[in-house]
Design an enzyme around this catalytic site. Structure first.
Site, PDB file in Angstrom:
ATOM      1  N   ASP A  57       0.831  -1.206   0.000  1.00  0.00           N
ATOM      2  CA  ASP A  57       0.000   0.000   0.000  1.00  0.00           C
ATOM      3  C   ASP A  57       0.864   1.254   0.000  1.00  0.00           C
ATOM      4  O   ASP A  57       0.460   2.293  -0.523  1.00  0.00           O
ATOM      5  CB  ASP A  57      -0.921  -0.010   1.224  1.00  0.00           C
ATOM      6  N   CYS A 163     -11.455   3.695  -5.439  1.00  0.00           N
ATOM      7  CA  CYS A 163     -10.563   3.297  -4.344  1.00  0.00           C
ATOM      8  C   CYS A 163     -10.947   4.033  -3.066  1.00  0.00           C
ATOM      9  O   CYS A 163     -11.061   3.423  -1.991  1.00  0.00           O
ATOM     10  CB  CYS A 163      -9.116   3.604  -4.719  1.00  0.00           C
ATOM     11  N   TYR A 167     -12.524   2.099   0.265  1.00  0.00           N
ATOM     12  CA  TYR A 167     -11.886   2.129   1.582  1.00  0.00           C
ATOM     13  C   TYR A 167     -12.810   2.767   2.622  1.00  0.00           C
ATOM     14  O   TYR A 167     -12.856   2.332   3.787  1.00  0.00           O
ATOM     15  CB  TYR A 167     -10.557   2.877   1.510  1.00  0.00           C
ATOM     16  N   TYR A 194      -9.922   4.659   8.375  1.00  0.00           N
ATOM     17  CA  TYR A 194     -10.768   4.627   7.184  1.00  0.00           C
ATOM     18  C   TYR A 194     -12.266   4.770   7.496  1.00  0.00           C
ATOM     19  O   TYR A 194     -13.064   4.985   6.581  1.00  0.00           O
ATOM     20  CB  TYR A 194     -10.490   3.361   6.377  1.00  0.00           C
ATOM     21  N   GLU A 236      -8.624  -3.008  -7.651  1.00  0.00           N
ATOM     22  CA  GLU A 236      -8.620  -2.922  -6.189  1.00  0.00           C
ATOM     23  C   GLU A 236      -8.924  -4.282  -5.566  1.00  0.00           C
ATOM     24  O   GLU A 236      -8.294  -4.690  -4.579  1.00  0.00           O
ATOM     25  CB  GLU A 236      -9.651  -1.888  -5.726  1.00  0.00           C
TER      26      GLU A 236
END
Length: 488
Positions: A57, A163, A167, A194, A236
């Site tokens: 990441d 994305c 998340y 998140y 993703e």
């Protein structure tokens, strides 16, 4: 007089980003239930795997920050540039969180792991898009007008938005699973980040900016954004699935499952859940293939049946009528406006309408005679050769053979012939499965064309489900799981 509540926006009135999220949200399920994310959410993820993910990441976020930088250069007004700059700062904050993990571990992010292929695919796709390397689009160095640059900025946001939204979605979902009384979840910091208001706001800011940048785009250009959005969602999911996992993973059914005191009852649909092809088409094909040609005489002891040509034509007409009337049936009870709250009574009435439709369709099949004259042995042979979905038989074999699981498996199906289902599983040694389906009637192993109607509709499936649970009694705690993709 009471104030009139604001009307919910229709799909056409919602912004582009929201419409795309709704359209491709199904992909988010694959991310949420990947082995990696299941282990992370449950707190059972091994630290070594989490370290590997953080390293991957880290590389991805560096590309994400660079993509924002390129998008800012292409944006055509100060407000858009400021928004992109703020979003980029949010990415830098994420990188700081990653750095805090690394400091705890005493390692170097850049040296922790080799960049895997899924990360490379995603970062290359993102940077190529931000550089204007999209089919039919000029590169930034060749862009002649501010409008052309704005298109590239919109395309870039289109590739980044899923994305951010994914998340934000996972953060909220995982945060809801945290037990306030258990303060020892090892990945609370990740989940809190998140699910935080600031990250949720960043995801929304990204979507608002995408909506703004895409206002003046043509239909063809909006189609490009849709393709980029969908591709980013798929990448993703690949990113999550590519995280190496050296631990067995099962989506948790319930906390504290006790096999000695609990009874696990697994229900599964059959058509297109276990099978690749719908069983009705398989049975029709058996009938057509084994039917006599138009110029052949039928044996005296065989039930009168149509020729193969007549059967194929009749089946084609039945299939066409079913498809057309099914669509009409669904349209008849679909609400005209967005529904805010779940209403069980309305759903039940809709399923009753669908049930009546399915029963009428089955009656037409019986009356047509297309199922008459099929040999039971041909059905069993077809079942034994039937291709099932990858992993289907292995899954059930593990469930049945695992004595510690204490599980009972039931197949609930609209299939016209339970013998076909039983044969498809018996070839894998799965004779212990309980099959609840309709049944052919036979005369000396030859089908009469009649069906013993047991499970024809969603309502019938619910009834079979409830009847099965009642038979097990209450001597133990019954845990039930339904596997399927139908409207049941």
């Amino acid at each position: 007089m009471a104030a009139i509540p604001p009307k919910s926006p229709s799909p056409e009135e919602e912004g582009l980003a929201r419409r795309l999220w709704i359209k491709f949200k199904r992909e988010s399920v694959f991310a949420m239930y990947s082995p990696f994310t299941v282990c992370l959410a449950s707190g059972n993820l091994k630290l070594e795997t989490f370290r590997h993910y953080i390293a991957q990441d880290f590389h991805f976020l560096k590309a994400f920050s660079q993509a924002y930088e390129l998008a800012e250069e292409c944006a055509d007004d100060d407000d858009a540039k400021l928004s992109i700059s703020e979003l980029r700062k949010g990415v830098l904050e994420e990188l700081k969180m990653h750095d805090s993990f690394v400091k705890e571990w005493g390692t170097d992010l850049a040296k922790m792991a080799t960049v895997n292929s899924a990360t490379v695919k995603y970062t290359e796709f993102l940077l190529a898009t931000a550089s204007g390397k999209v089919e039919g689009v000029k590169g930034p160095g060749k862009l002649a007008t501010p409008f052309e640059k704005t298109k590239v900025a919109a395309y870039t946001l289109g590739a980044m938005s899923p994305c951010m939204r994914l998340y934000a979605f996972l953060g909220k979902e995982f945060h809801a699973l945290l037990n306030a009384n258990e303060g020892n979840h090892p990945y609370t910091k990740w989940i809190d980040n998140y699910s935080s208001e600031s990250f949720q706001a960043s995801a929304l800011q990204n979507e608002d900016l995408l909506d703004k940048l895409s206002v003046s785009l043509t239909g063809e250009e909006l189609d490009i954004i849709e393709k980029l959005y969908h591709q980013a969602m798929k990448l993703e999911v690949e990113f999550f699935c590519a995280q190496p996992l050296a631990q067995p993973t099962v989506v948790p059914l319930i906390k504290g499952h006790n096999p000695a005191g609990d009874r696990l009852i697994i229900f599964s649909d059959f058509d297109l859940t276990c099978t690749i092809v719908d069983s009705s088409a398989i049975l029709a094909e058996i009938a057509i293939v084994t039917a006599p040609k138009s110029d052949q005489n039928q044996p005296e002891n065989q039930l009168g049946r149509m020729s193969s040509g007549e059967l194929r034509n009749t089946w084609g007409l039945l299939s066409k009528q079913y498809t057309e009337e099914y669509e009409q049936c669904i349209e008849s009870f679909m609400p005209s406006e967005k529904v805010e709250n779940f209403n069980y009574e309305t759903l039940h009435k809709a399923l009753e309408q669908l049930s009546h439709f399915e029963k009428r369709a089955n009656s037409r099949v019986i009356e047509s005679g297309v199922l008459k004259g099929i040999n039971l042995e041909d059905i069993k042979k077809a079942g034994e050769r039937l291709s099932l979905q990858d992993g289907c038989t292995t899954f059930f074999q593990k469930v049945v053979k695992n004595e510690n699981l204490n599980a009972n498996v039931h197949v609930l199906s609209y299939c016209w012939c339970g013998d076909l289902i039983r044969a498809s599983f018996s070839s894998a040694g799965l004779n212990a499965l309980n099959v609840h389906a309709n049944e052919f009637t036979f005369k000396e192993s030859i089908s009469t064309g009649e069906i013993i109607e047991k499970v024809e509709s969603p309502i019938d499936k619910v009834q079979a489900f409830n009847n099965t649970l009642e038979k097990y009694g209450t001597d133990r705690k019954n845990l039930s799981v339904y596997i399927g993709d139908s409207v049941d």
